[in-house]
Design a protein around this motif. Structure first.
Motif, PDB file in Angstrom:
ATOM      1  N   HIS A 102      59.694 -21.890  52.028  1.00 45.22           N
ATOM      2  CA  HIS A 102      60.796 -21.496  51.685  1.00 45.22           C
ATOM      3  C   HIS A 102      61.853 -21.559  53.412  1.00 45.22           C
ATOM      4  O   HIS A 102      61.558 -21.694  54.049  1.00 45.22           O
ATOM      5  CB  HIS A 102      60.690 -20.083  51.153  1.00 45.22           C
ATOM      6  CG  HIS A 102      60.482 -20.150  49.979  1.00 45.22           C
ATOM      7  ND1 HIS A 102      60.738 -20.683  49.070  1.00 45.22           N
ATOM      8  CD2 HIS A 102      59.222 -19.386  50.068  1.00 45.22           C
ATOM      9  CE1 HIS A 102      59.879 -19.939  47.613  1.00 45.22           C
ATOM     10  NE2 HIS A 102      59.145 -18.854  48.693  1.00 45.22           N
ATOM     11  N   THR A 103      62.863 -22.325  52.802  1.00 44.64           N
ATOM     12  CA  THR A 103      64.077 -22.843  53.460  1.00 44.64           C
ATOM     13  C   THR A 103      65.383 -22.383  53.407  1.00 44.64           C
ATOM     14  O   THR A 103      65.662 -22.228  52.313  1.00 44.64           O
ATOM     15  CB  THR A 103      63.735 -24.252  54.203  1.00 44.64           C
ATOM     16  OG1 THR A 103      64.869 -24.819  53.089  1.00 44.64           O
ATOM     17  CG2 THR A 103      62.504 -24.840  54.806  1.00 44.64           C
ATOM     18  N   ARG A 147      53.484 -16.492  51.330  1.00 43.14           N
ATOM     19  CA  ARG A 147      54.503 -17.615  51.401  1.00 43.14           C
ATOM     20  C   ARG A 147      55.255 -17.545  52.360  1.00 43.14           C
ATOM     21  O   ARG A 147      55.097 -15.897  53.665  1.00 43.14           O
ATOM     22  CB  ARG A 147      55.814 -16.958  50.518  1.00 43.14           C
ATOM     23  CG  ARG A 147      55.233 -16.857  48.640  1.00 43.14           C
ATOM     24  CD  ARG A 147      55.793 -16.527  47.979  1.00 43.14           C
ATOM     25  NE  ARG A 147      55.198 -16.187  46.814  1.00 43.14           N
ATOM     26  CZ  ARG A 147      55.282 -16.689  45.669  1.00 43.14           C
ATOM     27  NH1 ARG A 147      57.021 -16.977  45.474  1.00 43.14           N
ATOM     28  NH2 ARG A 147      55.108 -16.699  44.431  1.00 43.14           N
ATOM     29  N   ALA A 148      56.147 -18.558  52.942  1.00 39.08           N
ATOM     30  CA  ALA A 148      56.209 -18.530  54.495  1.00 39.08           C
ATOM     31  C   ALA A 148      58.227 -19.047  54.323  1.00 39.08           C
ATOM     32  O   ALA A 148      58.365 -19.707  52.817  1.00 39.08           O
ATOM     33  CB  ALA A 148      55.768 -19.792  55.071  1.00 39.08           C
ATOM     34  N   VAL A 149      58.764 -17.931  55.141  1.00 40.80           N
ATOM     35  CA  VAL A 149      60.138 -18.741  55.206  1.00 40.80           C
ATOM     36  C   VAL A 149      60.163 -19.000  56.972  1.00 40.80           C
ATOM     37  O   VAL A 149      59.986 -18.755  58.349  1.00 40.80           O
ATOM     38  CB  VAL A 149      60.852 -17.189  54.884  1.00 40.80           C
ATOM     39  CG1 VAL A 149      62.601 -17.583  55.536  1.00 40.80           C
ATOM     40  CG2 VAL A 149      60.642 -16.943  53.382  1.00 40.80           C
ATOM     41  N   ALA A 150      61.480 -20.202  56.660  1.00 42.82           N
ATOM     42  CA  ALA A 150      61.203 -20.565  58.088  1.00 42.82           C
ATOM     43  C   ALA A 150      62.986 -20.628  57.874  1.00 42.82           C
ATOM     44  O   ALA A 150      63.923 -21.289  57.085  1.00 42.82           O
ATOM     45  CB  ALA A 150      60.822 -21.618  58.811  1.00 42.82           C
ATOM     46  N   ASP A 155      72.769 -13.781  57.740  1.00 41.55           N
ATOM     47  CA  ASP A 155      73.550 -15.598  57.799  1.00 41.55           C
ATOM     48  C   ASP A 155      72.591 -16.605  57.323  1.00 41.55           C
ATOM     49  O   ASP A 155      72.929 -17.843  57.024  1.00 41.55           O
ATOM     50  CB  ASP A 155      74.866 -15.710  58.615  1.00 41.55           C
ATOM     51  CG  ASP A 155      73.305 -15.506  59.995  1.00 41.55           C
ATOM     52  OD1 ASP A 155      72.332 -15.037  60.126  1.00 41.55           O
ATOM     53  OD2 ASP A 155      74.212 -16.137  61.179  1.00 41.55           O
ATOM     54  N   ASN A 156      71.589 -16.235  57.216  1.00 38.31           N
ATOM     55  CA  ASN A 156      70.260 -16.585  56.540  1.00 38.31           C
ATOM     56  C   ASN A 156      69.308 -16.384  55.951  1.00 38.31           C
ATOM     57  O   ASN A 156      69.424 -14.649  55.266  1.00 38.31           O
ATOM     58  CB  ASN A 156      69.668 -18.259  57.937  1.00 38.31           C
ATOM     59  CG  ASN A 156      68.702 -17.027  58.922  1.00 38.31           C
ATOM     60  OD1 ASN A 156      68.336 -15.916  58.237  1.00 38.31           O
ATOM     61  ND2 ASN A 156      68.815 -17.237  60.246  1.00 38.31           N
ATOM     62  N   GLU A 163      67.802 -20.820  49.456  1.00 37.12           N
ATOM     63  CA  GLU A 163      68.201 -19.834  49.270  1.00 37.12           C
ATOM     64  C   GLU A 163      69.419 -20.021  49.141  1.00 37.12           C
ATOM     65  O   GLU A 163      70.344 -19.217  48.143  1.00 37.12           O
ATOM     66  CB  GLU A 163      68.225 -19.435  51.007  1.00 37.12           C
ATOM     67  CG  GLU A 163      69.719 -18.233  51.068  1.00 37.12           C
ATOM     68  CD  GLU A 163      69.478 -16.593  50.262  1.00 37.12           C
ATOM     69  OE1 GLU A 163      69.825 -15.448  50.180  1.00 37.12           O
ATOM     70  OE2 GLU A 163      68.223 -16.259  49.613  1.00 37.12           O
ATOM     71  N   TRP A 164      69.990 -21.420  48.993  1.00 37.87           N
ATOM     72  CA  TRP A 164      71.446 -21.642  48.222  1.00 37.87           C
ATOM     73  C   TRP A 164      71.873 -22.120  47.301  1.00 37.87           C
ATOM     74  O   TRP A 164      72.416 -22.935  47.057  1.00 37.87           O
ATOM     75  CB  TRP A 164      71.977 -22.441  49.866  1.00 37.87           C
ATOM     76  CG  TRP A 164      72.696 -21.021  50.431  1.00 37.87           C
ATOM     77  CD1 TRP A 164      71.760 -21.493  52.503  1.00 37.87           C
ATOM     78  CD2 TRP A 164      73.200 -20.163  50.962  1.00 37.87           C
ATOM     79  NE1 TRP A 164      71.858 -20.788  52.931  1.00 37.87           N
ATOM     80  CE2 TRP A 164      72.774 -19.451  52.237  1.00 37.87           C
ATOM     81  CE3 TRP A 164      73.402 -19.306  50.124  1.00 37.87           C
ATOM     82  CZ2 TRP A 164      73.585 -18.634  52.527  1.00 37.87           C
ATOM     83  CZ3 TRP A 164      74.216 -18.152  51.196  1.00 37.87           C
ATOM     84  CH2 TRP A 164      73.567 -17.528  52.114  1.00 37.87           C
ATOM     85  N   SER A 165      70.322 -22.697  46.561  1.00 45.04           N
ATOM     86  CA  SER A 165      70.185 -22.989  45.987  1.00 45.04           C
ATOM     87  C   SER A 165      70.660 -22.458  44.452  1.00 45.04           C
ATOM     88  O   SER A 165      70.766 -23.301  43.315  1.00 45.04           O
ATOM     89  CB  SER A 165      68.734 -23.535  45.186  1.00 45.04           C
ATOM     90  OG  SER A 165      67.913 -22.541  45.110  1.00 45.04           O
TER      91      SER A 165
END
Length: 209
Positions: A73-74, A50-53, A119-120, A78-80
């Motif tokens: 994932h972006t 799995r990838a996160v950017a 913060d992300n 996260e903020w969904s």
């Protein structure tokens, strides 16, 4: 994003025969993120990936180069979250992963991790990380940023957490300077992580009692 029923199970030594390793790859805002698709390809034949950017890394990441079986994932994911009972993505990804690899790790994200900022999506995962599981970093930055005293301080701080450094290399950088600070090649990052994982499992399988 749906997770499998076993997504919360922690990695167990000697368990690699039951399923593929689960590798969480993350890119932060460095021009070396141009190689992120290549990095995902290196790992995807061996592991479940799995990838996160981060938002800034998306200036460089070629999303079309990410293998189709890699869930990407972006920060927007996260903020969904909307209500109590919804899954929290950075917690779910921490539970899911056997190993996390941040490549490239920018000077900015290094400073955030060393300072405990979250913060992300990427930095939230690191702040929530279970440090009984490996976390690798492959920095990428200008030579003068790499040799800046703050970089040494930040690396010392995260080393205390047990984070493993895959050092940058010396070459002509994207900015035109020549020096140390270029991210290690994806193939070297892959071979380093795989060797660590397989060596650890062999040691665990060989224990008596």
């Amino acid at each position: 994003m749906a997770f499998s029923e076993s997504a919360g199970a922690e990695s167990m030594p000697g368990n690699s025969g039951l399923r593929k390793p689960r590798i969480l790859l993350a890119a932060s805002g460095s021009v070396a993120a141009l190689k992120f698709g290549n990095l995902c390809h290196c790992f995807s034949e061996w592991a479940e990936v799995r990838a996160v950017a981060t938002r800034s890394s998306l200036h460089f990441v070629d999303r079309a180069a990410i293998p189709k079986d890699v869930i990407f994932h972006t920060d927007e994911d996260e903020w969904s979250w909307s209500k109590i009972g919804d899954s929290v993505l950075h917690i779910e990804l921490r539970r899911w992963a056997d190993i996390m690899v941040i490549a490239p790790l920018s000077a900015n994200t290094l400073a955030k991790i060393a300072g405990g900022l979250c913060d992300n999506l990427l930095t939230c995962i690191v702040r929530a990380w279970d440090y009984s599981k490996p976390l690798f970093i492959a920095p990428a930055m200008n030579t003068f940023m790499w040799t800046n005293p703050f970089t040494e301080r930040h690396l010392m701080t995260i080393d205390e957490l047990g984070i493993t450094l895959i050092p940058p290399v010396t070459r002509r950088l994207a900015c035109g300077d020549y020096g140390n600070g270029a991210m290690a090649e994806p193939s070297l990052i892959y071979s380093t992580v795989r060797l660590f994982f397989e060596s650890r499992n062999q040691s665990s399988d060989g224990r008596v009692g």
